[in-house]
Motif scaffolding. Structure first.
Motif, PDB file in Angstrom:
ATOM      1  N   LEU A 275       0.871  -1.112  -0.263  1.00 19.74           N
ATOM      2  CA  LEU A 275      -0.100  -0.082   0.029  1.00 19.74           C
ATOM      3  C   LEU A 275       0.756   1.340   0.001  1.00 19.74           C
ATOM      4  N   VAL A 276       1.882   1.103   0.404  1.00 24.37           N
ATOM      5  CA  VAL A 276       2.902   2.330   0.656  1.00 24.37           C
ATOM      6  C   VAL A 276       4.011   1.957  -0.126  1.00 24.37           C
ATOM      7  N   LYS A 277       4.301   2.746  -1.423  1.00 20.57           N
ATOM      8  CA  LYS A 277       5.285   2.504  -2.380  1.00 20.57           C
ATOM      9  C   LYS A 277       6.480   2.954  -1.856  1.00 20.57           C
ATOM     10  N   ASN A 278       7.436   2.109  -1.703  1.00 12.53           N
ATOM     11  CA  ASN A 278       8.905   2.352  -1.406  1.00 12.53           C
ATOM     12  C   ASN A 278       9.743   1.521  -2.111  1.00 12.53           C
ATOM     13  N   TRP A 279      10.981   1.690  -2.293  1.00 13.17           N
ATOM     14  CA  TRP A 279      11.952   1.154  -3.296  1.00 13.17           C
ATOM     15  C   TRP A 279      12.984   0.499  -2.470  1.00 13.17           C
ATOM     16  N   GLN A 280      13.526  -0.700  -2.935  1.00 19.29           N
ATOM     17  CA  GLN A 280      14.516  -1.448  -2.319  1.00 19.29           C
ATOM     18  C   GLN A 280      15.561  -1.581  -3.539  1.00 19.29           C
ATOM     19  N   GLN A 281      16.817  -1.305  -3.268  1.00 18.47           N
ATOM     20  CA  GLN A 281      18.029  -1.286  -4.239  1.00 18.47           C
ATOM     21  C   GLN A 281      18.233  -2.752  -4.258  1.00 18.47           C
ATOM     22  N   ARG A 282      18.478  -3.693  -5.508  1.00 16.95           N
ATOM     23  CA  ARG A 282      18.648  -5.002  -5.470  1.00 16.95           C
ATOM     24  C   ARG A 282      19.643  -5.090  -6.825  1.00 16.95           C
ATOM     25  N   TYR A 283      20.602  -6.471  -6.551  1.00 19.41           N
ATOM     26  CA  TYR A 283      21.305  -6.830  -7.868  1.00 19.41           C
ATOM     27  C   TYR A 283      20.706  -7.693  -8.795  1.00 19.41           C
ATOM     28  N   PHE A 284      20.438  -7.123 -10.052  1.00 16.07           N
ATOM     29  CA  PHE A 284      19.674  -7.895 -11.023  1.00 16.07           C
ATOM     30  C   PHE A 284      20.544  -8.583 -12.052  1.00 16.07           C
ATOM     31  N   VAL A 285      20.477  -9.787 -12.357  1.00 11.72           N
ATOM     32  CA  VAL A 285      20.968 -10.577 -13.214  1.00 11.72           C
ATOM     33  C   VAL A 285      20.120 -11.376 -14.346  1.00 11.72           C
ATOM     34  N   LEU A 286      20.332 -10.876 -15.395  1.00 15.16           N
ATOM     35  CA  LEU A 286      19.715 -11.322 -16.837  1.00 15.16           C
ATOM     36  C   LEU A 286      20.469 -12.657 -17.157  1.00 15.16           C
ATOM     37  N   ARG A 287      19.734 -13.876 -17.101  1.00 13.90           N
ATOM     38  CA  ARG A 287      20.255 -14.991 -17.972  1.00 13.90           C
ATOM     39  C   ARG A 287      19.149 -15.583 -18.615  1.00 13.90           C
ATOM     40  N   GLY A 288      19.635 -15.988 -20.069  1.00 13.68           N
ATOM     41  CA  GLY A 288      18.509 -16.409 -20.726  1.00 13.68           C
ATOM     42  C   GLY A 288      17.254 -15.716 -20.798  1.00 13.68           C
ATOM     43  N   SER A 289      16.086 -16.202 -20.372  1.00  6.16           N
ATOM     44  CA  SER A 289      14.775 -15.569 -20.538  1.00  6.16           C
ATOM     45  C   SER A 289      14.368 -15.258 -18.934  1.00  6.16           C
ATOM     46  N   THR A 290      15.236 -15.414 -18.088  1.00  8.50           N
ATOM     47  CA  THR A 290      15.177 -15.430 -16.619  1.00  8.50           C
ATOM     48  C   THR A 290      15.891 -14.274 -15.858  1.00  8.50           C
ATOM     49  N   LEU A 291      15.021 -13.417 -15.213  1.00 11.65           N
ATOM     50  CA  LEU A 291      15.601 -12.316 -14.445  1.00 11.65           C
ATOM     51  C   LEU A 291      15.690 -12.556 -12.962  1.00 11.65           C
TER      52      LEU A 291
ATOM     53  N   VAL B 229      12.612 -14.321  -8.826  1.00  6.95           N
ATOM     54  CA  VAL B 229      12.499 -14.603 -10.071  1.00  6.95           C
ATOM     55  C   VAL B 229      11.467 -13.986 -10.649  1.00  6.95           C
ATOM     56  N   ILE B 230      12.109 -13.385 -12.028  1.00  8.87           N
ATOM     57  CA  ILE B 230      10.915 -12.899 -13.018  1.00  8.87           C
ATOM     58  C   ILE B 230      11.120 -13.443 -14.336  1.00  8.87           C
ATOM     59  N   GLN B 231      10.242 -14.321 -14.630  1.00 12.21           N
ATOM     60  CA  GLN B 231      10.426 -15.055 -15.815  1.00 12.21           C
ATOM     61  C   GLN B 231       9.787 -14.205 -17.090  1.00 12.21           C
ATOM     62  N   LEU B 232      10.677 -13.842 -18.156  1.00 14.89           N
ATOM     63  CA  LEU B 232      10.404 -12.946 -19.022  1.00 14.89           C
ATOM     64  C   LEU B 232       9.664 -13.226 -20.220  1.00 14.89           C
ATOM     65  N   ARG B 233       9.512 -14.832 -20.406  1.00 17.27           N
ATOM     66  CA  ARG B 233       8.650 -15.116 -21.573  1.00 17.27           C
ATOM     67  C   ARG B 233       7.192 -14.813 -21.764  1.00 17.27           C
ATOM     68  N   PHE B 234       7.189 -14.105 -22.936  1.00 16.64           N
ATOM     69  CA  PHE B 234       5.783 -13.559 -23.182  1.00 16.64           C
ATOM     70  C   PHE B 234       5.386 -12.200 -22.253  1.00 16.64           C
ATOM     71  N   SER B 235       6.358 -11.806 -21.631  1.00 15.78           N
ATOM     72  CA  SER B 235       6.240 -10.401 -21.048  1.00 15.78           C
ATOM     73  C   SER B 235       6.402  -9.455 -21.826  1.00 15.78           C
TER      74      SER B 235
ATOM     75  N   ARG C 150      14.277  -6.598 -23.879  1.00 15.66           N
ATOM     76  CA  ARG C 150      13.454  -6.739 -25.204  1.00 15.66           C
ATOM     77  C   ARG C 150      14.023  -7.628 -26.150  1.00 15.66           C
ATOM     78  N   ARG C 151      15.507  -7.870 -26.138  1.00 11.67           N
ATOM     79  CA  ARG C 151      16.042  -8.668 -26.969  1.00 11.67           C
ATOM     80  C   ARG C 151      15.687 -10.174 -26.704  1.00 11.67           C
ATOM     81  N   VAL C 152      15.811 -10.124 -25.163  1.00 13.88           N
ATOM     82  CA  VAL C 152      15.780 -11.560 -24.723  1.00 13.88           C
ATOM     83  C   VAL C 152      14.188 -11.969 -25.116  1.00 13.88           C
ATOM     84  N   ILE C 153      13.275 -11.231 -24.778  1.00 10.63           N
ATOM     85  CA  ILE C 153      11.778 -11.448 -24.895  1.00 10.63           C
ATOM     86  C   ILE C 153      11.573 -11.614 -26.220  1.00 10.63           C
TER      87      ILE C 153
END
Length: 254
Positions: A51-67, A81-87, A137-140
């Motif tokens: 409900l309260v929008k706040n931000w957290q700093q995280r280290y993101f890694v893109l491998r294949g179609s998985t973030l 884990v964020i699955q990018l297929r069809f996103s 976008r290239r991965v997707i």
């Protein structure tokens, strides 16, 4: 009480952290580390789904179609884990009330009637944000509508989401480069540019990128790109009647 869409988002978030359901289960960090070299990695801020929008700093890694995202750049713990297929990946327009934020979102595929809850991310700079969007976008393999062959009204209306543009960004960048580097060049708009470079710039703009021309770019290449864009407009910038009138005036002046 939470709205229905918010309940779906919270339920989806709860499910995403269950081992075996796309979250960081036991053994996940090791399995990710054993995969190929990341296509892209770096720090981003992730908006919390609450409900309260706040931000957290995280280290993101893109491998294949998985973030994946982690607390540190050692990837010791997979927090999500964020699955990018069809996103879908969208740049978000800047907010005049809260400037200095470079935002984009990843919209996952829809499941049944559930509301799609986007992952909203913040980059450190405009260039960093554009690089992340381009890589995702290239991965997707997301199809893009492009700018070549589209009407001026459609392009300008779309690009005004990212700032007060009166002409397409491609036209603005080409004209600025030619004005700076080509006013004393012989044969401007007459001599052809480098075909491969023209194609590369065209593909970049059609992919939703906004590339800048390096200072050593052949000015005839930029002029050829601009001519190609104008030639493929569905409505001519100068009508045939106006062209005939201009030609008559030039002939009379000579």
């Amino acid at each position: 009480f939470l709205p229905t869409a918010s309940l779906w988002c919270l339920a989806a978030r709860s499910k995403s952290v269950i081992p075996g359901e796309g979250g960081p289960g036991q053994g996940s960090p090791r399995s990710f580390r054993l995969m190929d070299k990341p296509l892209k990695a770096g720090w981003l801020k992730k908006q919390q789904r609450s409900l309260v929008k706040n931000w957290q700093q995280r280290y993101f890694v893109l491998r294949g179609s998985t973030l994946t995202y982690h607390k540190d750049d050692k990837e010791t713990t997979v927090q999500g884990v964020i699955q990018l297929r069809f996103s879908k990946v969208n740049e978000l327009p800047p907010n005049s009330d809260d400037p200095g934020k470079y935002l984009f979102e990843i919209i996952p595929r829809t499941t049944g009637d559930r509301e799609r809850c986007p992952h909203v991310l913040m980059a450190n700079s405009q260039s960093d944000m554009e690089e992340w969007v381009r890589s995702l976008r290239r991965v997707i393999g997301m199809p893009t509508s492009g700018v070549f062959g589209k009407s001026l009204m459609d392009i300008v209306t779309y690009e005004q989401r990212f700032g007060p543009h009166m002409v397409p960004i491609l036209v603005q960048k080409c004209v600025e480069f030619i004005k700076e580097h080509g006013l004393d060049e012989e044969g401007i708009f007459r001599l052809p540019g480098q075909d491969n470079a023209v194609k590369q710039f065209r593909d970049a703009f059609d992919a939703g990128e906004r590339p800048s021309f390096p200072s050593d770019t052949d000015v005839h290449t930029v002029a050829s790109l601009l001519k190609l864009y104008l030639r493929e407009l569905p409505e001519p910038v100068v009508s045939s009647i106006s062209t005939s009138w201009i030609n008559r005036r030039i002939t009379a002046a000579l």
